[in-house]
Design an enzyme around this catalytic site. Structure first.
Site, PDB file in Angstrom:
ATOM      1  N   ARG A   1      -4.495  10.747   4.915  1.00  0.00           N
ATOM      2  CA  ARG A   1      -3.454  11.642   4.751  1.00  0.00           C
ATOM      3  C   ARG A   1      -2.466  11.703   3.733  1.00  0.00           C
ATOM      4  NH1 ARG A   1      -2.631  14.204   9.576  1.00  0.00           N
ATOM      5  NH2 ARG A   1      -0.508  14.211   8.918  1.00  0.00           N
TER       6      ARG A   1
ATOM      7  N   CYS B   1      -4.902  13.194  13.429  1.00  0.00           N
ATOM      8  CA  CYS B   1      -5.440  11.895  13.176  1.00  0.00           C
ATOM      9  C   CYS B   1      -5.454  10.979  14.182  1.00  0.00           C
ATOM     10  CB  CYS B   1      -4.860  11.222  11.872  1.00  0.00           C
ATOM     11  SG  CYS B   1      -3.256  10.503  12.287  1.00  0.00           S
TER      12      CYS B   1
ATOM     13  N   ASP C   1       5.211  20.080   8.194  1.00  0.00           N
ATOM     14  CA  ASP C   1       6.280  21.332   7.953  1.00  0.00           C
ATOM     15  C   ASP C   1       7.472  21.039   7.191  1.00  0.00           C
ATOM     16  OD1 ASP C   1       6.358  19.683  10.385  1.00  0.00           O
ATOM     17  OD2 ASP C   1       8.568  20.796  10.573  1.00  0.00           O
ATOM     18  N   GLN C   2       7.995  19.575   7.254  1.00  0.00           N
ATOM     19  CA  GLN C   2       9.225  19.272   6.585  1.00  0.00           C
ATOM     20  C   GLN C   2       8.841  19.188   5.051  1.00  0.00           C
ATOM     21  OE1 GLN C   2      12.294  18.894   8.332  1.00  0.00           O
ATOM     22  NE2 GLN C   2      10.953  19.806   9.764  1.00  0.00           N
TER      23      GLN C   2
ATOM     24  N   ILE D   1       7.612   7.134  17.188  1.00  0.00           N
ATOM     25  CA  ILE D   1       7.353   7.742  15.774  1.00  0.00           C
ATOM     26  C   ILE D   1       5.861   8.675  16.220  1.00  0.00           C
ATOM     27  CG2 ILE D   1       6.908   7.567  13.403  1.00  0.00           C
ATOM     28  CD1 ILE D   1       9.759   6.658  14.118  1.00  0.00           C
TER      29      ILE D   1
ATOM     30  N   LYS E   1       0.921  -1.256  -0.114  1.00  0.00           N
ATOM     31  CA  LYS E   1      -0.008  -0.097   0.096  1.00  0.00           C
ATOM     32  C   LYS E   1       0.822   1.206   0.043  1.00  0.00           C
ATOM     33  CE  LYS E   1      -1.889   1.384   4.040  1.00  0.00           C
ATOM     34  NZ  LYS E   1      -1.659   2.748   4.508  1.00  0.00           N
ATOM     35  N   ASN E   2       1.653   1.392   0.936  1.00  0.00           N
ATOM     36  CA  ASN E   2       2.629   2.805   1.098  1.00  0.00           C
ATOM     37  C   ASN E   2       3.491   2.667   0.102  1.00  0.00           C
ATOM     38  OD1 ASN E   2       1.031   3.067   3.032  1.00  0.00           O
ATOM     39  ND2 ASN E   2       2.458   2.587   4.806  1.00  0.00           N
TER      40      ASN E   2
ATOM     41  N   ARG F   1       0.837  14.631  13.316  1.00  0.00           N
ATOM     42  CA  ARG F   1       1.311  14.460  12.080  1.00  0.00           C
ATOM     43  C   ARG F   1       1.514  15.914  11.127  1.00  0.00           C
ATOM     44  NH1 ARG F   1      -1.293   8.980   9.934  1.00  0.00           N
ATOM     45  NH2 ARG F   1       0.817   8.910   8.701  1.00  0.00           N
ATOM     46  N   PRO F   2       2.181  16.679  11.651  1.00  0.00           N
ATOM     47  CA  PRO F   2       2.628  17.870  10.841  1.00  0.00           C
ATOM     48  C   PRO F   2       3.062  17.600   9.598  1.00  0.00           C
ATOM     49  CG  PRO F   2       4.150  17.756  12.852  1.00  0.00           C
ATOM     50  CD  PRO F   2       3.123  16.417  12.853  1.00  0.00           C
TER      51      PRO F   2
ATOM     52  N   ASP G   1       4.488   0.721  12.201  1.00  0.00           N
ATOM     53  CA  ASP G   1       3.476  -0.017  11.830  1.00  0.00           C
ATOM     54  C   ASP G   1       3.251  -1.342  12.330  1.00  0.00           C
ATOM     55  OD1 ASP G   1       2.733   2.395  10.446  1.00  0.00           O
ATOM     56  OD2 ASP G   1       3.522   1.894   8.763  1.00  0.00           O
TER      57      ASP G   1
ATOM     58  N   ARG H   1      -8.580  -0.371   4.682  1.00  0.00           N
ATOM     59  CA  ARG H   1      -7.867   0.651   4.087  1.00  0.00           C
ATOM     60  C   ARG H   1      -6.410  -0.041   3.880  1.00  0.00           C
ATOM     61  NH1 ARG H   1      -6.529   5.772   7.301  1.00  0.00           N
ATOM     62  NH2 ARG H   1      -5.303   5.974   5.547  1.00  0.00           N
TER      63      ARG H   1
HETATM   64  N1  EPU Z   1       6.818  14.735  10.969  1.00  0.00           N
HETATM   65  C1  EPU Z   1       6.933  16.059  11.232  1.00  0.00           C
HETATM   66  N2  EPU Z   1       6.818  16.837  10.304  1.00  0.00           N
HETATM   67  C2  EPU Z   1       6.679  16.763   8.915  1.00  0.00           C
HETATM   68  C3  EPU Z   1       6.500  15.318   8.573  1.00  0.00           C
HETATM   69  C4  EPU Z   1       6.446  14.144   9.706  1.00  0.00           C
HETATM   70  O1  EPU Z   1       7.046  16.564  12.426  1.00  0.00           O
HETATM   71  O2  EPU Z   1       6.611  17.428   8.204  1.00  0.00           O
HETATM   72  C5  EPU Z   1       7.027  13.755  11.953  1.00  0.00           C
HETATM   73  C6  EPU Z   1       5.714  12.987  12.246  1.00  0.00           C
HETATM   74  O3  EPU Z   1       4.552  13.572  13.048  1.00  0.00           O
HETATM   75  C7  EPU Z   1       5.951  11.620  12.927  1.00  0.00           C
HETATM   76  C8  EPU Z   1       7.488  11.389  12.263  1.00  0.00           C
HETATM   77  O4  EPU Z   1       7.772  12.616  11.535  1.00  0.00           O
HETATM   78  O5  EPU Z   1       6.516  11.742  14.352  1.00  0.00           O
HETATM   79  C9  EPU Z   1       7.558  10.435  11.112  1.00  0.00           C
HETATM   80  O6  EPU Z   1       6.349  10.489  10.108  1.00  0.00           O
HETATM   81  P1  EPU Z   1       6.117  10.436   8.667  1.00  0.00           P
HETATM   82  O7  EPU Z   1       6.163  11.780   7.960  1.00  0.00           O
HETATM   83  O8  EPU Z   1       7.457   9.442   8.112  1.00  0.00           O
HETATM   84  O9  EPU Z   1       5.029   9.541   8.516  1.00  0.00           O
HETATM   85  P2  EPU Z   1       3.806   9.497   7.210  1.00  0.00           P
HETATM   86  O10 EPU Z   1       4.744   9.687   6.130  1.00  0.00           O
HETATM   87  O11 EPU Z   1       2.993  10.268   7.369  1.00  0.00           O
HETATM   88  C10 EPU Z   1       4.307   7.088   6.612  1.00  0.00           C
HETATM   89  C11 EPU Z   1       3.339   5.891   6.406  1.00  0.00           C
HETATM   90  C12 EPU Z   1       2.528   5.444   7.731  1.00  0.00           C
HETATM   91  C13 EPU Z   1       3.775   4.988   8.910  1.00  0.00           C
HETATM   92  C14 EPU Z   1       4.763   6.369   8.737  1.00  0.00           C
HETATM   93  C15 EPU Z   1       6.111   5.876   9.594  1.00  0.00           C
HETATM   94  C16 EPU Z   1       2.555   6.472   4.091  1.00  0.00           C
HETATM   95  C17 EPU Z   1       1.517   6.574   3.165  1.00  0.00           C
HETATM   96  N3  EPU Z   1       2.443   6.169   5.440  1.00  0.00           N
HETATM   97  O12 EPU Z   1       3.353   8.140   7.135  1.00  0.00           O
HETATM   98  O13 EPU Z   1       1.794   4.352   7.525  1.00  0.00           O
HETATM   99  O14 EPU Z   1       3.555   4.677   9.881  1.00  0.00           O
HETATM  100  O15 EPU Z   1       5.359   6.646   7.478  1.00  0.00           O
HETATM  101  O16 EPU Z   1       6.832   4.969   8.989  1.00  0.00           O
HETATM  102  O17 EPU Z   1       3.517   5.987   3.621  1.00  0.00           O
HETATM  103  C18 EPU Z   1       0.172   2.865   8.046  1.00  0.00           C
HETATM  104  O18 EPU Z   1       0.327   2.369   6.602  1.00  0.00           O
HETATM  105  O19 EPU Z   1      -0.819   2.506   8.835  1.00  0.00           O
HETATM  106  C19 EPU Z   1       0.663   4.314   8.271  1.00  0.00           C
HETATM  107  C20 EPU Z   1       0.117   5.075   9.155  1.00  0.00           C
END
Ligand code: EPU
Length: 427
Positions: free
Chosen positions: A92, A116, A124-125, A333, A22-23, A121-122, A311, A403
């Site tokens: 998201r 969520c 900003d990056q 995380i 999926k991801n 889950r900001p 996950d 999902r």
């Molecule tokens: N974060 C920030 N700022 C940003 C982006 C992220 O502070 O701009 C923080 C997040 O709040 C978190 C950490 O960085 O604390 C890591 O988050 P990440 O951005 O890596 O998560 P994501 O990209 O939103 C993906 C997967 C998630 C998985 C996470 C961590 C996808 C579509 N989603 O989310 O998958 O848990 O990486 O590995 O790839 C799931 O499949 O059930 C799922 C939630």
């Protein structure tokens, strides 16, 4: 709303086919926005998140045909570079259209995802990186409005340092950089196999990506400012595979083979499963999981890849709830990712929550109950608990499971679980 009903029983035995990831599929579907030709994705899982992404791409003006396990995407007659709240709030990962849209069309308007069930889950990056590439970013009534340099021009290659590794953030910027003028260097990137997979696709499209899967990625944007369509088969879903590994190990005597799963993507989980007394072996293209003795308590701390995946935290916690002794599970995380714990306690698990740490005292037995979870992996963990619980477990709000797990009841029934879907159960 549908529910899943499970009658706890003996060990699982047999073979489970693993679906496409999926991801990995979600960002690759969004990468189709970078090209106007017709792209074909193969080995795409039939999941609600894929349908949501298809609906989003159609809203943006693409022609999308979902013929699971294939998805075909081509340019439509018009473009609307806008992702509305209605779609982003359902998933998201919709934020993954931001980078491709602004890179391809010079402008994007994407709803902010908001908080969520598993944390704030900001993004900003993601935004900081786009700004470094010359974008102007405004926040307007809950939407991010991004514009290329000079009011919609082509992005500029740049250097971006991520303060924390982010999976979708890395992916968004890789896609933006693929159409930017010049070279981009991304530092402190997420190293997940899904990021590496996106790198392979962008290379097929004609930009040059080097280092995807490591913490520094170099991308040379397409010189002509356009990318070719692609044909690509998605890698297997390591989290689906990991979930069935735990399901196979939850009862003594379990012996489950996961067809088409890649052990090297799951090293951290494999090491912890072995430490817990589970046999895990790579057999050609398959992973075989067996358990013949008692479970030992093991500590885990979630971390970005190649660390222990967040996950898999909920599923592993269920395994530890039946181990001998005390295990400490730390979640680093996401801040709210222990919502399965109160539900598991209702099934007889003994867990003390202290901030981001769960201290689990193994018990002899779990008991069936009516339970519910508010996120995908937590729901999967409750299904696993139900497989060995005494009596009947009803997991409600299964739309979370839909999902991310393709035909979960069917796959579990194949290996001997007594599990059924109850249509329109009480929510
Ligand atoms: N974060 C920030 N700022 C940003 C982006 C992220 O502070 O701009 C923080 C997040 O709040 C978190 C950490 O960085 O604390 C890591 O988050 P990440 O951005 O890596 O998560 P994501 O990209 O939103 C993906 C997967 C998630 C998985 C996470 C961590 C996808 C579509 N989603 O989310 O998958 O848990 O990486 O590995 O790839 C799931 O499949 O059930 C799922 C939630």
């Amino acid at each position: 709303m549908d529910a899943i009903r499970i009658r706890g029983g003996g060990p699982l035995r047999g073979t489970v086919p693993i679906s496409g990831a999926k991801n990995a599929a979600l960002p690759i579907l969004c990468a189709t926005l970078l090209s106007d030709g017709a792209s074909r994705l193969r080995n795409v899982p039939a999941l609600r998140d894929i349908e949501t992404t298809a609906a989003l791409l159609r809203f943006l003006g693409r022609d999308v045909t979902v013929l699971a396990p294939e998805v075909h995407v081509a340019a439509g007659s018009s473009v609307r570079p806008e992702a509305p709240y209605e779609l982003v709030k359902q998933m998201r990962a919709s934020v993954l259209v931001l980078g491709p849209l602004v890179a391809r069309f010079g402008r994007a308007k994407v709803s902010l995802p908001g908080g969520c069930a598993i944390g704030a889950r900001p993004i900003d990056q993601h935004l900081k990186g786009l700004e470094a590439m010359g974008c102007t970013i405004r926040l307007e009534r809950g939407y991010v409005v991004a514009e290329g340099p000079g009011g919609g021009g082509r992005l500029r290659g740049s250097e971006v340092y991520f303060d924390i590794p982010t999976v979708t953030g890395t992916e968004n910027l890789m896609m933006a950089a693929a159409l930017a003028r010049g070279r981009t260097t991304l530092v402190n990137c997420a190293r997940e196999p899904e990021v590496e997979e996106l790198g392979r696709v962008i290379n097929k499209m004609g930009a040059e990506v080097d280092g995807a899967g490591t913490d520094v990625i170099h991308i040379k944007g397409s010189e002509r400012g356009e990318l070719a369509p692609f044909d690509h088969a998605i890698i297997p879903d390591r989290i689906e595979a990991g979930t069935y590994m735990v399901a196979g190990a939850i009862a003594e005597g379990g012996d489950v083979t996961l067809e088409g799963a890649e052990l090297s993507d799951l090293e951290a989980l494999v090491v912890k499963m072995r430490a817990a007394g589970v046999e895990v072996a790579s057999e050609g293209q398959n992973i075989r999981v067996r358990r013949s003795g008692p479970l030992r308590a093991v500590n885990v701390t979630t971390a970005p890849h190649p660390g222990f995946p967040t996950d898999m935290q909920a599923q592993f916690l269920v395994l530890m709830s039946l181990a001998r002794g005390e295990s400490v599970i730390s979640e680093t995380i996401f801040e709210h990712r222990f919502q399965h714990v109160p539900e598991l306690e209702r099934m007889g698990a003994t867990v003390a929550l202290r901030g981001n740490t769960a201290v689990v005292q193994g018990v002899e037995k779990l008991y069936g109950a009516s339970v519910m979870a508010t996120d995908l992996r937590a729901s999967a963990s409750l299904v696993i608990a139900g497989l060995v619980a005494d009596g009947e477990t009803e997991v409600r709000r299964v739309y979370h499971i839909d999902r991310g797990y393709e035909r979960i009841e069917e796959k579990l029934r194949r290996v001997g679980a007594q599990i059924e879907r109850v249509k329109g159960a009480e929510s």
